[in-house]
Design an enzyme around this catalytic site. Structure first.
Site, short mmCIF file in Angstrom:
data_model
loop_
_atom_site.label_atom_id
_atom_site.label_comp_id
_atom_site.label_asym_id
_atom_site.label_seq_id
_atom_site.Cartn_x
_atom_site.Cartn_y
_atom_site.Cartn_z
N GLU A 169 0.81 -1.23 0.00
CA GLU A 169 0.00 0.00 0.00
C GLU A 169 0.85 1.28 0.00
OE1 GLU A 169 -3.19 0.28 -0.45
OE2 GLU A 169 -3.85 -1.78 -0.18
N SER A 188 -2.06 6.14 -6.12
CA SER A 188 -3.42 6.57 -6.47
C SER A 188 -3.88 7.80 -5.68
CB SER A 188 -4.41 5.41 -6.27
OG SER A 188 -4.49 5.07 -4.90
FE LIG Z 1 -4.97 -1.10 -1.73
#
Ligand SMILES: [Fe+2]
Length: 250
Positions: A169, A188
């Site tokens: 992550e 992201s």
């Molecule tokens: Fe994720």
């Protein structure tokens, strides 16, 4: 592994209705990509950017998961499998162990471009899937799933969750003395990525011990993250974590 061999996750697997996406949704996807890609071209790991090309992500159209998987599978055996939403841990781990990445199909609205409380297709595909084209990362992630699916002890799973958080992550890698991002939460999120490359976050060399003793905080920008020198390091760390978990030392 075929769908028939999945048990815990089978009820969550759906079909992606690609034709149901609206032009507005494709436009939101294009805007999401457009606001982060210029920074990522400077700050994302080489392996991420290569994966982006390999899986054939498009900048202006939402990804068709079947097409993505058709390009990914011959490389590493991974696929991007559509699921109905958030998966319970056993179902999530089972899918990782089968090299099938649970992928949501919904997309955030224009009003919440920067943040969604639950992952959407932008986080899952744009953020995660390019890395699955990298053979060592691909192996690491499957191994992570295989180890976790066999564990029930909450304390052990919480420690393993820290390893996932600070690699998959929010992982960083050092490339020729420059810090690059590869974790999906950094890829992201414009704000998270800028927090790191703008120097607002301490960066320590990756150490399994330190990662395992660093709790996850989800409600603020990170103050400390960890940089590997190569993806072999997380592959090795996973094997060490498995040995410790088997010996009751995690
Ligand atoms: Fe994720």
């Amino acid at each position: 592994m075929k769908t028939e061999t999945l048990s815990a996750s089978a009820p969550y697997i759906i079909k992606q209705d690609y034709s149901a996406y609206t032009e507005e949704q494709h436009a939101v996807w294009a805007e999401l990509v457009g606001r982060v890609l210029p920074e990522l071209e400077k700050h994302a790991a080489r392996e991420y950017l290569e994966g982006f090309q390999i899986i054939g992500l498009q900048k202006d159209r939402l990804p068709n998961l079947e097409s993505i998987s058709a390009r990914l599978q011959p490389r590493t055996g991974w696929s991007s499998t559509p699921v109905s939403g958030f998966l319970p841990a056993p179902a999530f781990f089972e899918m990782l162990a089968a090299r099938r990445f649970p992928t949501t199909t919904w997309l955030r609205s224009r009003e919440s471009l920067e943040y969604t409380p639950e992952p959407d297709i932008f986080h899952d595909v744009f953020g995660h899937v390019p890395m699955h084209a990298h053979p060592v990362f691909a192996e690491f992630l499957e191994h992570y799933g295989r180890v976790c699916v066999s564990k029930e002890d909450e304390a052990v799973l919480e420690k393993l969750g820290r390893l996932f958080w600070y690699t998959v992550e929010f992982g960083l890698i050092r490339e020729r003395n420059e810090i690059k991002v590869y974790g999906s939460g950094l890829i992201s999120s414009h704000g998270e990525c800028m927090n790191v490359v703008g120097g607002h976050c301490a960066i320590h060399d990756f150490s399994l011990d330190e990662v395992l003793r660093t709790p996850v905080k989800v409600d603020e920008l990170h103050k400390l993250l960890f940089a590997v020198s190569s993806f072999d390091q997380i592959y090795e760390a996973m094997h060490e974590a498995e040995r410790r978990a088997m010996g009751g030392r995690l």
